[in-house]
Design an enzyme around this catalytic site. Structure first.
Site, PDB file in Angstrom:
ATOM      1  N   ARG A   1      -9.062  -8.759 -10.333  1.00 23.63           N
ATOM      2  CA  ARG A   1      -9.820  -7.596  -9.886  1.00 23.63           C
ATOM      3  C   ARG A   1      -9.823  -6.557 -11.000  1.00 23.63           C
ATOM      4  O   ARG A   1      -8.760  -6.054 -11.392  1.00 23.63           O
ATOM      5  CB  ARG A   1      -9.195  -7.011  -8.603  1.00 23.63           C
ATOM      6  CG  ARG A   1      -9.831  -5.708  -8.170  1.00 23.63           C
ATOM      7  CD  ARG A   1      -9.273  -5.196  -6.834  1.00 23.63           C
ATOM      8  NE  ARG A   1      -9.922  -3.948  -6.483  1.00 23.63           N
ATOM      9  CZ  ARG A   1      -9.318  -2.750  -6.423  1.00 23.63           C
ATOM     10  NH1 ARG A   1      -8.015  -2.647  -6.662  1.00 23.63           N
ATOM     11  NH2 ARG A   1     -10.002  -1.676  -6.119  1.00 23.63           N
TER      12      ARG A   1
ATOM     13  N   TYR B   1       0.777   1.038  -0.581  1.00 27.73           N
ATOM     14  CA  TYR B   1       1.957   1.398  -1.372  1.00 27.73           C
ATOM     15  C   TYR B   1       3.148   1.771  -0.500  1.00 27.73           C
ATOM     16  O   TYR B   1       4.252   1.310  -0.727  1.00 27.73           O
ATOM     17  CB  TYR B   1       1.608   2.515  -2.376  1.00 27.73           C
ATOM     18  CG  TYR B   1       0.745   1.964  -3.494  1.00 27.73           C
ATOM     19  CD1 TYR B   1       1.319   1.359  -4.598  1.00 27.73           C
ATOM     20  CD2 TYR B   1      -0.645   1.961  -3.393  1.00 27.73           C
ATOM     21  CE1 TYR B   1       0.551   0.779  -5.601  1.00 27.73           C
ATOM     22  CE2 TYR B   1      -1.436   1.390  -4.388  1.00 27.73           C
ATOM     23  CZ  TYR B   1      -0.826   0.802  -5.482  1.00 27.73           C
ATOM     24  OH  TYR B   1      -1.589   0.209  -6.458  1.00 27.73           O
TER      25      TYR B   1
ATOM     26  N   GLU C   1      -4.488  -4.155  -3.736  1.00 26.28           N
ATOM     27  CA  GLU C   1      -3.460  -3.560  -4.607  1.00 26.28           C
ATOM     28  C   GLU C   1      -2.160  -3.472  -3.842  1.00 26.28           C
ATOM     29  O   GLU C   1      -2.127  -3.055  -2.674  1.00 26.28           O
ATOM     30  CB  GLU C   1      -3.797  -2.119  -5.050  1.00 26.28           C
ATOM     31  CG  GLU C   1      -4.877  -2.007  -6.077  1.00 26.28           C
ATOM     32  CD  GLU C   1      -5.156  -0.551  -6.484  1.00 26.28           C
ATOM     33  OE1 GLU C   1      -4.242   0.303  -6.379  1.00 26.28           O
ATOM     34  OE2 GLU C   1      -6.287  -0.277  -6.897  1.00 26.28           O
TER      35      GLU C   1
HETATM   36  C1  GBH Z   1      -3.894   3.395  -6.527  1.00 27.36           C
HETATM   37  O1  GBH Z   1      -3.837   4.632  -5.891  1.00 27.36           O
HETATM   38  C2  GBH Z   1      -5.038   3.355  -7.491  1.00 27.36           C
HETATM   39  O2  GBH Z   1      -6.126   2.600  -6.978  1.00 27.36           O
HETATM   40  C3  GBH Z   1      -4.662   2.878  -8.856  1.00 27.36           C
HETATM   41  O3  GBH Z   1      -5.677   3.180  -9.759  1.00 27.36           O
HETATM   42  C4  GBH Z   1      -3.329   3.482  -9.249  1.00 27.36           C
HETATM   43  O4  GBH Z   1      -3.007   3.246 -10.572  1.00 27.36           O
HETATM   44  C5  GBH Z   1      -2.289   2.903  -8.337  1.00 27.36           C
HETATM   45  O5  GBH Z   1      -2.637   3.062  -7.006  1.00 27.36           O
HETATM   46  C6  GBH Z   1      -0.895   3.463  -8.551  1.00 27.36           C
HETATM   47  O6  GBH Z   1      -0.868   4.836  -8.323  1.00 27.36           O
HETATM   48  O7  GBH Z   1       4.012  10.594  -2.223  1.00 27.36           O
HETATM   49  O8  GBH Z   1       5.375   8.830  -1.364  1.00 27.36           O
HETATM   50  O9  GBH Z   1       3.629   9.693   0.007  1.00 27.36           O
HETATM   51  C7  GBH Z   1      -2.705   4.796  -5.072  1.00 27.36           C
HETATM   52  C8  GBH Z   1      -2.773   5.956  -4.151  1.00 27.36           C
HETATM   53  C9  GBH Z   1      -1.633   7.867  -3.462  1.00 27.36           C
HETATM   54  C10 GBH Z   1      -0.624   5.745  -3.039  1.00 27.36           C
HETATM   55  C11 GBH Z   1      -0.297   8.508  -3.358  1.00 27.36           C
HETATM   56  C12 GBH Z   1       0.713   6.419  -2.811  1.00 27.36           C
HETATM   57  C13 GBH Z   1       1.686   8.718  -2.335  1.00 27.36           C
HETATM   58  C14 GBH Z   1       3.014   8.195  -2.006  1.00 27.36           C
HETATM   59  N1  GBH Z   1      -1.475   6.515  -3.917  1.00 27.36           N
HETATM   60  N2  GBH Z   1       0.545   7.794  -2.441  1.00 27.36           N
HETATM   61  S1  GBH Z   1       4.103   9.418  -1.377  1.00 27.36           S
END
Ligand code: GBH
Length: 440
Positions: free
Chosen positions: A69, A283, A343
């Protein structure tokens, strides 16, 4: 067939920002503004993937993934965001696609992973309805050239994050801090998605997805105020993007004191056009409490404790992925297409040690735990068809610059030397076992 994959995005890896007619994107402008990105880092060179792609395709082949991807940079295809295609920009994705196919790797192309052409931002970006139509035109140009060989297309990556970080809080490009004033950027991205689906269908594409990042929302307590805040957050983060696509309706936004008055007749019909898959980026879960008196938003984030953390500080909760996948199946039922985890991964401060070993045991534990969560969700009846690790390479981690490393492959940014980490070797063996989720 279950697709094992790895994922990247154009601005995070390509570099070569002024080559072959590429125009500026919002991330070029934003990353060059002092104070925006940690360490003043930019994507000017990133992983130099624009030149080193043959080596990176070889790394994918060595890993044994069935799919890769990547994202297409709109400002390479259409440097000003409007007008004819830039053939030299498309040539790059043409070469990459052919190299992947020659290795038997299914290309999965994301059309928008946040690098909007700057001239479109100057005209309002996703706050402007017109951007949705510009996105469909760009999609048509990319598909005219590549849809004969790229079977899988993902319209948008994480429209929630682009809206929330780019337009509501301003920690990502374009750096606007409009709070609920950002909401039109959600609808116009989704309208762009719907128009792009139509453009892809007209060009014979049979695998069309959108990628939403989703988070299980955990109320901080059973107190009604916390439960209401958690529901409001679930609306904003998850349902605002999944409901219109899968059900053709927007959730109730009254907790935000606003209605989406930019929605016009017919928009939701376009947005809810049938898809062949839902891409899900996971995540971690999110814990939400009632806001303090005077807060501008109807929820407050509270830290999740009692779990290990990644280098980014994000809690490691593999069960959250099982909760998310089974929750999607429960909420959407027959309306849920096959799910692809597009992801999942973690940041760790990896270093190349003696003998060229990158000992990222914590990443192996992270991936192992989350793959097991996918297996449990499949055993519980959720139709999950793929799992992509974020990311193939250490890369430009947006506002964190090069400080956060998500790769299966270590990148020394001074020399561009690539070193597969222990997790790369582990995943290669895991894939080679052919113990795919859903197979006995
Ligand atoms: C993705 O976004 C993106 O698609 C990618 O480009 C990026 O590199 C990758 O993830 C890694 O960041 O503060 O503990 O609540 C991820 C979006 C937003 C997921 C913030 C985790 C916060 C965790 N993220 N979120 S927390």
């Amino acid at each position: 067939m279950f697709l094992w994959g790895a994922a990247t995005a154009s601005y995070q890896i390509e570099g070569a920002v002024a080559e072959d007619g590429r125009g500026p994107s919002i991330w070029d402008v934003f990353s060059h503004e002092p104070g925006r990105v940690a360490g003043g880092h930019t994507g000017d060179t990133a992983c130099d993937h624009y030149h080193r792609w043959p080596e990176d395709v070889a790394l994918l082949a060595g890993l044994g993934v069935g799919s890769y991807r990547f994202s297409i940079a709109w400002p390479r295809v259409q440097p000003a965001g409007t007008g004819p295609a830039n053939p030299a920009g498309l040539d790059f994705y043409d070469r990459l696609t052919d190299a992947l196919l020659a290795e038997g790797i299914v290309p999965a192309a994301t059309l928008f992973h946040w690098d909007l052409p700057q001239p479109l931002q100057d005209a309002g970006g996703w706050l402007s309805r017109d951007t949705a139509f510009r996105f469909a035109d760009y999609t048509a140009l990319a598909a005219d050239r590549l849809a004969d060989r790229i079977p899988m297309w993902i319209t948008l990556n994480e429209p929630f994050v682009h809206m929330a970080y780019g337009y509501a809080t301003g920690v990502h490009a374009p750096g606007l801090a409009l709070l609920t004033g950002a909401l039109p950027a959600a609808h116009h991205q989704l309208l762009g998605h719907g128009l792009a689906v139509a453009a892809l269908r007209e060009r014979g594409v049979r695998q069309v997805l959108i990628t939403n990042n989703c988070t299980p929302v955990w109320p901080a307590s059973g107190d009604p105020a916390d439960l209401a805040a958690a529901d409001a957050y679930d609306v904003l983060h998850n349902r605002l993007f999944n409901d219109p696509v899968l059900l053709g309706t927007y959730p109730d936004l009254s907790a935000y004191g606003t209605a989406l008055d930019c929605v016009r007749d017919g928009d939701l019909d376009l947005i809810s056009a049938p898809l062949d898959g839902l891409g899900v980026n996971y995540y971690n879960p999110t814990r939400i409490a009632a806001p303090a008196a005077g807060d501008l938003l109807p929820f407050a984030d509270v830290p999740i404790t009692g779990y290990p953390r990644t280098a980014f500080g994000w809690p490691v909760v593999p069960d959250g992925l099982h909760e998310l996948l089974t929750g999607l199946a429960a909420r959407y039922g027959e309306a849920l297409p096959p799910v692809y985890v597009t992801e999942n991964g973690c940041s760790q401060p990896d270093e190349v040690g003696p003998g060229g070993v990158v000992d990222d045991t914590a990443r192996i534990a992270y991936l192992d735990g989350h793959i097991a969560a996918v297996e449990r969700a499949v055993a519980d009846g959720v139709d999950v068809r793929g799992y992509y690790v974020w990311s193939l390479l250490d890369n430009f981690e947006w506002a964190e610059g090069y400080h956060q490393r998500f790769g299966l492959v270590h990148v020394d940014f001074a020399t561009q030397r690539r070193t597969p980490k222990a997790s790369y070797h582990w995943l290669r063996e895991r894939i080679a076992l052919r113990r795919d989720p859903g197979r006995a």
